[in-house]
Design an enzyme around this catalytic site. Structure first.
Site, PDB file in Angstrom:
ATOM      1  N   PHE A 438     -29.720  19.573 -21.298  1.00  0.00           N
ATOM      2  CA  PHE A 438     -29.442  19.075 -22.649  1.00  0.00           C
ATOM      3  C   PHE A 438     -30.649  19.230 -23.579  1.00  0.00           C
ATOM      4  CE2 PHE A 438     -27.820  16.022 -19.357  1.00  0.00           C
ATOM      5  CZ  PHE A 438     -26.668  16.740 -19.079  1.00  0.00           C
ATOM      6  N   CYS A 439     -31.387  20.323 -23.390  1.00  0.00           N
ATOM      7  CA  CYS A 439     -32.564  20.628 -24.224  1.00  0.00           C
ATOM      8  C   CYS A 439     -33.619  19.528 -24.155  1.00  0.00           C
ATOM      9  CB  CYS A 439     -32.163  20.884 -25.667  1.00  0.00           C
ATOM     10  SG  CYS A 439     -31.025  22.264 -25.886  1.00  0.00           S
ATOM     11  N   ASN A 440     -33.683  18.824 -23.037  1.00  0.00           N
ATOM     12  CA  ASN A 440     -34.653  17.737 -22.863  1.00  0.00           C
ATOM     13  C   ASN A 440     -35.394  17.962 -21.547  1.00  0.00           C
ATOM     14  OD1 ASN A 440     -36.003  15.232 -22.542  1.00  0.00           O
ATOM     15  ND2 ASN A 440     -34.448  14.204 -23.778  1.00  0.00           N
TER      16      ASN A 440
END
Length: 531
Positions: A438-440
């Site tokens: 999740f782009c984290n």
């Protein structure tokens, strides 16, 4: 299922379904979201869903009114300007930000708002960019601007002392445990003093530093204590007396995930910068977000580029430009998306009718119910099926928790189901969810227990974002995330739980003579086949 629904309502009926609203959630879902019939949408953290009446209001507005380019004085231009002005006030109201203290800058989204802060912030060689490990890539990207100007970047883990929660009304540095990672600095220079040992002290009173954290982590759903804002700005995060601090700290809150259910109250927590995207709140319009910026912070931003609308005067063949005084005009390049901005009020109308507090209670009731059921799921050998990230077991029944659940699934032999396998089976069942990191990357590595060497090794093995390499060397490379929104229903929750139960929970298989059989190579449960 009817008995389960009765049990659910007995426990959560006061919070679920908007009992004080003109219509309940089931009525709204049936009338305003007809396209969702037969679908379970559980990716509200990725994008909220727009309602059909909302879009009908948008179309009626745009086809009944005449909005022109606001960079003019015609009647149509002034009509657009009035809509933009009203929208700015509505956004500030949503964050309880006084127009006397804050400005609303429209951007193409939260990412563009973060980029604007990064490229215009007054970085120096004595500056520090400090950020929590649990941050979106769009926040991490700001460090490129900091490092390119000779500043130091520093990632930290912040853990809250749950035993001191009762003191939240009076923020104290003792509430938090800070763990620092390695300093990041480009070149062979000696590290500046402002970030050494994780201290917030600086070497110059005119030096500016920036601390960034999310109001809610988009990976785990962890909600950060917003008392951090005051502690950081006062220089007391690590317990140093404020009078010993030199230089100034500014605070940035990434509210892209959290603002749909709990927008930061800027009257109570006066952050310098807050970013959001409106599709995360009510689905439409996309490609539009905002930077909520404190007046004092806005005056420090150094914007190099100028464009149409940002200048009072310029000359083409000599180096002459005079920028406008109005901060919105200076920071918004070119013609803003005025038709999308005019559409915001139709989304806010829904949120104001339901209220954010009721939305938070509604979504948390569903997440709390599902989280508890997931933790109770056992294989036939009594081993857990679901590994949930970012939540203490003691907080499972806490209705203040996030509407997001991030997890991985285990087989009865202890090996992992790959998250892409889960996603594909969910798609076949009409369930929309999200998988990956999740782009984290910081939160993903933290909760999955992935070291730097693991991450590099996975990349060298060919793993990149959005691919199918979901388990490498026996470890998950990402996770599965479901997230509830204001239009989610008990039926969504129950359908998801049925999906997990039928596809991933092993059960004894009885033979014709009543004795249980063991099937080690083929697991046939319900309608799911898994080799």
């Amino acid at each position: 299922m009817e008995q389960s629904r009765e049990e659910f309502l007995e426990q959560f009926g006061g919070d679920y379904g908007y009992p004080d609203a003109p219509r309940g959630v089931d009525q709204m879902r049936a009338a305003d979201f007809k396209r969702l019939q037969g679908t379970v949408y559980l990716d509200h953290a990725g994008a909220a869903l727009y309602s059909e009446p909302q879009m009908a209001d948008v179309v009626k507005d745009l086809t009944s009114n005449f909005y022109g380019n606001p960079h003019s004085q015609s009647d149509s231009s002034m009509a657009a300007t009035d809509q933009v002005t009203a929208a700015r006030h509505q956004v500030l109201k949503y964050f309880n930000a006084s127009p006397r203290d804050y400005k609303c800058i429209f951007t193409s989204g939260a990412t563009a708002a973060l980029k604007l802060v990064g490229e215009c912030f007054p970085w120096s060689r004595e500056s520090c960019y400090m950020y929590t490990m649990e941050n979106h890539n769009s926040v991490l990207g700001i460090r490129e601007y900091a490092l390119s100007k000779g500043a130091t970047a520093l990632a930290v883990d912040i853990e809250e002392d749950k035993g001191l929660e009762k003191n939240h009304g009076s923020p104290s540095s003792g509430l938090f445990k800070i763990s620092r990672h390695s300093n990041q600095r480009r070149g062979g220079d000696v590290l500046s003093q402002n970030c050494q040992n994780g201290s917030l002290s600086t070497v110059s009173e005119n030096n500016w530093n920036l601390f960034a954290f999310p109001s809610e982590c988009n990976f785990s759903g962890q909600k950060f204590n917003l008392n951090l804002v005051k502690l950081i700005k006062e220089g007391n995060l690590v317990g140093l007396p404020s009078q010993q601090q030199q230089g100034q700290w500014m605070v940035l809150i990434d509210a892209a995930k959290g603002c749909a259910t709990e927008p930061p109250n800027l009257d109570v927590y006066p952050a310098d910068f807050v970013v959001c995207s409106f599709y995360k709140i009510f689905g439409y319009p996309t490609g539009l977000g905002a930077l909520i910026i404190k007046n004092e912070a806005a005056s420090l931003l150094n914007k190099t580029y100028f464009s149409g609308g940002t200048v009072a005067a310029s000359i083409a063949d000599i180096d002459f430009v005079q920028k406008r005084k109005n901060i919105e005009q200076v920071l918004e390049d070119g013609t803003i998306s005025f038709l999308s901005i005019a559409s915001l009020r139709h989304g806010f109308k829904i949120i104001e009718m339901l209220t954010t507090s009721a939305i938070a209670r509604h979504t948390s009731s569903l997440a709390t119910y599902v989280r508890k059921k997931m933790l109770d799921m056992k294989h036939r050998n009594k081993k857990n099926v679901c590994i949930i990230y970012g939540l203490e077991p003691s907080k499972v029944a806490d209705l203040k928790t996030s509407p997001t659940i991030t997890f991985n699934l285990k087989r009865e032999d202890g090996t992992w189901f790959g998250y892409r396998e889960v996603e594909k089976l969910a798609s076949l069942s009409g369930i929309h969810l999200r998988t990956g990191c999740f782009c984290n990357p910081g939160a993903c590595a933290k909760y999955l227990g992935l070291s730097h060497s693991d991450l590099v090794s996975n990349f060298e093995a060919g793993h990149v974002c959005w691919d199918d390499n979901d388990v490498i060397k026996g470890k998950p490379t990402g996770a599965v995330r479901i997230s509830f929104g204001y239009i989610s229903t008990y039926q969504d929750a129950e359908e998801f739980l049925k999906f997990l139960q039928s596809c991933f929970v092993s059960k004894p298989i009885a033979s014709s003579n009543g004795h249980a059989l063991s099937m080690n190579t083929l697991n046939l449960v319900g309608n799911c086949f898994m080799i």
